[in-house]
Scaffold this active site. Structure first.
Site, PDB file in Angstrom:
ATOM      1  CE1 TYR A 189      -5.041  -1.540   4.811  1.00 14.42           C
ATOM      2  CE2 TYR A 189      -3.650   0.378   4.426  1.00 14.42           C
ATOM      3  CZ  TYR A 189      -4.400  -0.678   3.932  1.00 14.42           C
ATOM      4  OH  TYR A 189      -4.500  -0.878   2.574  1.00 14.42           O
TER       5      TYR A 189
ATOM      6  CB  SER B  80      -0.832  -0.035   1.287  1.00 16.16           C
ATOM      7  OG  SER B  80      -1.380   1.224   1.591  1.00 16.16           O
TER       8      SER B  80
HETATM    9  P1  NAD Z   1     -12.084  -4.877  -0.255  1.00 20.04           P
HETATM   10  O1  NAD Z   1     -12.667  -4.563   1.081  1.00 20.04           O
HETATM   11  O2  NAD Z   1     -12.990  -4.978  -1.420  1.00 20.04           O
HETATM   12  O3  NAD Z   1     -11.222  -6.218  -0.190  1.00 20.04           O
HETATM   13  C1  NAD Z   1     -10.844  -6.874   0.967  1.00 20.04           C
HETATM   14  C2  NAD Z   1     -11.079  -8.346   0.753  1.00 20.04           C
HETATM   15  O4  NAD Z   1     -10.616  -9.065   1.891  1.00 20.04           O
HETATM   16  C3  NAD Z   1     -12.581  -8.681   0.592  1.00 20.04           C
HETATM   17  O5  NAD Z   1     -12.744  -9.600  -0.472  1.00 20.04           O
HETATM   18  C4  NAD Z   1     -12.928  -9.327   1.916  1.00 20.04           C
HETATM   19  O6  NAD Z   1     -13.983 -10.282   1.828  1.00 20.04           O
HETATM   20  C5  NAD Z   1     -11.618 -10.005   2.264  1.00 20.04           C
HETATM   21  N1  NAD Z   1     -11.563 -10.293   3.692  1.00 20.04           N
HETATM   22  C6  NAD Z   1     -11.783  -9.421   4.710  1.00 20.04           C
HETATM   23  N2  NAD Z   1     -11.698 -10.079   5.898  1.00 20.04           N
HETATM   24  C7  NAD Z   1     -11.413 -11.383   5.595  1.00 20.04           C
HETATM   25  C8  NAD Z   1     -11.207 -12.545   6.378  1.00 20.04           C
HETATM   26  N3  NAD Z   1     -11.252 -12.511   7.715  1.00 20.04           N
HETATM   27  N4  NAD Z   1     -10.953 -13.708   5.736  1.00 20.04           N
HETATM   28  C9  NAD Z   1     -10.894 -13.769   4.384  1.00 20.04           C
HETATM   29  N5  NAD Z   1     -11.063 -12.696   3.591  1.00 20.04           N
HETATM   30  C10 NAD Z   1     -11.324 -11.528   4.200  1.00 20.04           C
HETATM   31  O7  NAD Z   1     -10.967  -3.771  -0.481  1.00 20.04           O
HETATM   32  P2  NAD Z   1      -9.813  -3.639  -1.583  1.00 20.04           P
HETATM   33  O8  NAD Z   1      -9.571  -2.206  -1.718  1.00 20.04           O
HETATM   34  O9  NAD Z   1     -10.105  -4.439  -2.792  1.00 20.04           O
HETATM   35  O10 NAD Z   1      -8.559  -4.241  -0.805  1.00 20.04           O
HETATM   36  C11 NAD Z   1      -7.832  -5.367  -1.239  1.00 20.04           C
HETATM   37  C12 NAD Z   1      -6.394  -5.260  -0.785  1.00 20.04           C
HETATM   38  O11 NAD Z   1      -5.783  -4.117  -1.402  1.00 20.04           O
HETATM   39  C13 NAD Z   1      -6.238  -5.067   0.726  1.00 20.04           C
HETATM   40  O12 NAD Z   1      -5.096  -5.771   1.174  1.00 20.04           O
HETATM   41  C14 NAD Z   1      -5.983  -3.560   0.842  1.00 20.04           C
HETATM   42  O13 NAD Z   1      -5.285  -3.237   1.986  1.00 20.04           O
HETATM   43  C15 NAD Z   1      -5.180  -3.320  -0.411  1.00 20.04           C
HETATM   44  N6  NAD Z   1      -5.137  -1.924  -0.878  1.00 20.04           N
HETATM   45  C16 NAD Z   1      -6.253  -1.288  -1.353  1.00 20.04           C
HETATM   46  C17 NAD Z   1      -6.129   0.022  -1.826  1.00 20.04           C
HETATM   47  C18 NAD Z   1      -7.300   0.790  -2.400  1.00 20.04           C
HETATM   48  O14 NAD Z   1      -7.124   1.946  -2.799  1.00 20.04           O
HETATM   49  N7  NAD Z   1      -8.491   0.233  -2.509  1.00 20.04           N
HETATM   50  C19 NAD Z   1      -4.911   0.658  -1.776  1.00 20.04           C
HETATM   51  C20 NAD Z   1      -3.791  -0.017  -1.281  1.00 20.04           C
HETATM   52  C21 NAD Z   1      -3.918  -1.315  -0.846  1.00 20.04           C
END
Ligand code: NAD
Length: 258
Positions: A163, A150
């Site tokens: 986080y 991230s």
């Molecule tokens: P999101 O909330 O759609 O995805 C998170 C996923 O993790 C979901 O599919 C959820 O069901 C799963 N999850 C949550 N708790 C869980 C558990 N206990 N067991 C199994 N699965 C579980 O959000 P996203 O933005 O798609 O995030 C995905 C990844 O990308 C994360 O690691 C997040 O930190 C990272 N990220 C996102 C961004 C952004 O701008 N959206 C930026 C940097 C990093």
């Protein structure tokens, strides 16, 4: 490899098997569809069982798909993931550690249980799943582990101490695994997404002032669409990136360049 050997086949994932955690929502869904379109069988690990949208996106795509429900903060359920993928597809070639969570609260009010939940999923689960997948990959002398870092792997942020701590740790874990697994022809890299329009960023996009501040700092000038990560995950999962190891690759519209 000679220069003549190179072709776009180096990016093909035909016949490979990929595990994608959290692969049915947000960025994870984009990774799942990208890897399947590049030819991989996808083993999609999901917290819930709401699979219809992703199944629809995968219909007619080359790779086969299997959905597996697991709470990755529960170690007993986590331990079954790699064996279940091996039972289904025979092996695991690529692991995308995408599942993650974020809890926002001011530091002085931050709750222990929020700290524990974020670290359990964003860090402990990544370590344990990577170790389990690495055992299969080392035996076969081939594999790719792709962690999701991230901008908070580089910066501190506010209101999200576990986080930030977990995503800094992901950068370290990526290098630590890369160093030990390189001799076994297993490459470990991370993608550091910038600001993408998903559930994870919904609260900051809903806050007009905060959203405008963020956009004004992104040279590309907008929150990205998850599809803007699809090429990166295919590259890191493929032979085309075999000499890349221990790297945290920012896909951030230029955010870190500012
Ligand atoms: P999101 O909330 O759609 O995805 C998170 C996923 O993790 C979901 O599919 C959820 O069901 C799963 N999850 C949550 N708790 C869980 C558990 N206990 N067991 C199994 N699965 C579980 O959000 P996203 O933005 O798609 O995030 C995905 C990844 O990308 C994360 O690691 C997040 O930190 C990272 N990220 C996102 C961004 C952004 O701008 N959206 C930026 C940097 C990093």
């Amino acid at each position: 490899m000679s220069l003549q050997d190179f072709s776009l086949d180096y990016f093909s994932l035909k016949g490979k098997t990929a595990i994608i955690t959290g692969g049915n929502t947000g960025l994870g869904q984009a990774y799942t569809v990208a890897l399947a379109k590049a030819g991989a069988n996808v083993f999609v690990v999901t917290h819930g069982t709401n699979w219809e949208e992703t199944k629809e996106l995968l219909s007619g795509v080359e790779g086969n798909a299997e959905f597996h429900q697991a709470d990755l903060s529960d170690r007993e359920q986590l331990k079954k993931v790699v064996p279940a993928c091996v039972d289904t597809f025979g092996t695991v070639d690529i692991l995308v550690n995408n599942a993650g969570t974020i809890r926002r609260n001011p530091l002085l009010e931050y709750k222990d249980e929020d700290w524990d939940d974020v670290i359990a999923l964003n860090l402990d689960a990544v370590y344990l799943l990577s170790q389990a997948a690495a055992k299969v990959m080392v035996e076969r002398r081939a594999g790719k582990i792709i962690n999701i870092a991230s901008m908070l792997s580089f910066q501190g942020g506010k209101f999200i101490p576990p986080y930030t701590a977990s995503k800094h740790a992901i950068a370290g874990l990526t290098k630590s695994f890369a160093n030990e697994l390189a001799e076994h022809n297993v490459q470990v890299n991370a993608i550091a997404p910038g600001y993408f329009a998903t559930k994870n960023t919904a609260p900051i996009r809903a806050d007009e002032k905060r959203s405008a501040e963020i956009i004004s700092r992104i040279p590309a000038g907008h929150f990205a669409d998850p599809s803007e990560l699809m090429g990166t995950v295919v590259y890191l999962g493929s032979k085309a990136s075999d000499y890349m190891n221990g790297h945290v690759l920012a896909v951030d519209g230029g955010w870190l360049a500012r």
